[in-house]
Design a protein around this motif. Structure first.
Motif, PDB file in Angstrom:
ATOM      1  N   GLU A  83       0.844  -1.194   0.000  1.00 60.35           N
ATOM      2  CA  GLU A  83       0.000   0.000   0.000  1.00 60.35           C
ATOM      3  C   GLU A  83       0.880   1.245   0.000  1.00 60.35           C
ATOM      4  OE1 GLU A  83      -3.707   1.647   2.640  1.00 60.35           O
ATOM      5  OE2 GLU A  83      -3.580  -0.501   2.222  1.00 60.35           O
ATOM      6  N   ARG A  84       0.595   2.155  -0.920  1.00 59.90           N
ATOM      7  CA  ARG A  84       1.362   3.398  -0.998  1.00 59.90           C
ATOM      8  C   ARG A  84       0.409   4.543  -1.305  1.00 59.90           C
ATOM      9  NH1 ARG A  84       6.452   2.980  -4.648  1.00 59.90           N
ATOM     10  NH2 ARG A  84       7.154   1.762  -2.853  1.00 59.90           N
ATOM     11  N   ASN A  85       0.469   5.566  -0.464  1.00 59.93           N
ATOM     12  CA  ASN A  85      -0.411   6.746  -0.619  1.00 59.93           C
ATOM     13  C   ASN A  85      -1.879   6.343  -0.743  1.00 59.93           C
ATOM     14  OD1 ASN A  85       1.930   8.321  -0.658  1.00 59.93           O
ATOM     15  ND2 ASN A  85       2.119   8.147  -2.886  1.00 59.93           N
ATOM     16  N   GLY A  86      -2.260   5.362   0.063  1.00 62.24           N
ATOM     17  CA  GLY A  86      -3.662   4.935   0.083  1.00 62.24           C
ATOM     18  C   GLY A  86      -4.061   4.032  -1.071  1.00 62.24           C
ATOM     19  N   VAL A  87      -3.123   3.759  -1.979  1.00 63.08           N
ATOM     20  CA  VAL A  87      -3.422   2.887  -3.125  1.00 63.08           C
ATOM     21  C   VAL A  87      -2.846   1.498  -2.846  1.00 63.08           C
ATOM     22  CG1 VAL A  87      -3.117   2.498  -5.604  1.00 63.08           C
ATOM     23  CG2 VAL A  87      -3.386   4.827  -4.712  1.00 63.08           C
ATOM     24  N   ARG A  88      -3.693   0.487  -2.940  1.00 63.12           N
ATOM     25  CA  ARG A  88      -3.285  -0.880  -2.632  1.00 63.12           C
ATOM     26  C   ARG A  88      -3.006  -1.640  -3.929  1.00 63.12           C
ATOM     27  NH1 ARG A  88      -4.046  -3.991   1.903  1.00 63.12           N
ATOM     28  NH2 ARG A  88      -4.340  -6.237   1.632  1.00 63.12           N
TER      29      ARG A  88
END
Length: 265
Positions: free
Chosen positions: A16-21
């Motif tokens: 998960e990065r910046n709310g994107v999975r």
């Protein structure tokens, strides 16, 4: 139901990065028997190295579990020796010191100083690097560095040897020599090996089975191919061997069709 020596059970991995999975691996299950040589092959980005890192204990699975010899794998340990494409030797230490560092850490209470010295030399001799024991990494070739990396991993007496594209950065001739050497070591030690590779010929030459991954995201095991070629294997003879040609074609067909599906999507 009895587990395999190395058992991967329903492995999922998401980042998960910046709310994107992003889902990298999905429901990967695989059993590897003791003494077996397994290659994992697939296109770039299919999560091969992530899977190897989970087995190494360097990355945690999102769900699922890895067992090695009946024990849960949840952290790095000397029961898994890892050789990366980048040799990762310590540049300020000699060849001998790079290997003895690992040996001292694992065997400080089990072997005497003299026994540890003999063990370091035995493993350097196994990869034909005993003559270079006093050289530093900057003084030896890329292929030699990888030999030392393999010696260091083997010197820990791991239950499984994990190879992450160990010959990927080497020229073709050096690569061929090291492949032959890895086959000899496997024949001599009967060790369990899991190798990541992009190279179809390398996979067929070295492996008992080839695990073919689908493209990411959410990569999974697409097919597992048995390589029923007797050992010892000699690359020149295999060039015209019908079983070798059949296995090679099967892997190429799988990779080509998966790649084409991605292009068409």
């Amino acid at each position: 139901m009895s587990k395999s020596y190395l058992s991967l059970e329903f492995i999922d991995k998401s980042f998960e990065r910046n709310g994107v999975r992003s889902e990298v691996l999905s429901q990967v299950s695989l059993g590897v028997e003791k003494g077996e040589f397994i290659s994992i092959i697939g296109h770039s980005g299919c999560g091969k190295s992530t899977l190897l890192n989970i087995v190494a204990g360097l990355t945690e699975a999102t769900t699922g579990v890895v067992f090695l010899d009946g024990q849960v794998v949840d952290a790095p340990g000397p029961d898994r020796g890892v050789v990366f494409q980048n040799h990762s030797l310590l540049p300020w230490l000699t060849v001998y010191e790079n290997v003895s560092l690992a040996v001292d850490k694992v065997f400080s209470r089990k072997k005497t100083k003299a026994e540890r010295h003999d063990w370091v030399m035995r493993n350097l001799d196994l990869v034909q690097m005993g003559h270079a024991r006093d050289k530093r990494p900057s003084e030896i070739s890329g292929g030699m560095k990888q030999r030392v990396g393999i010696a260091r991993a083997l010197a820990m007496e791991p239950k499984v040897l994990l190879l992450d594209e160990p010959f990927g950065a080497l020229d073709a001739l050096t690569r061929a020599h090291l492949q032959d050497q890895v086959m000899q070591i496997h024949a001599e030690l009967g060790n369990t090996v899991m190798m990541i590779t992009h190279d179809v010929d390398e996979a067929v030459l070295l492996s008992d089975r080839i695990v073919m991954m689908t493209n990411g995201p959410a990569a999974r095991i697409g097919e597992v191919l048995d390589v029923p070629i007797a050992r010892p294997r000699r690359r020149i003879e295999l060039a015209t061997d019908p079983t070798y040609i059949r296995c090679r074609s099967a892997v190429l067909k799988f990779l080509y069709e998966r790649h084409r599906l991605v292009e068409a999507a």
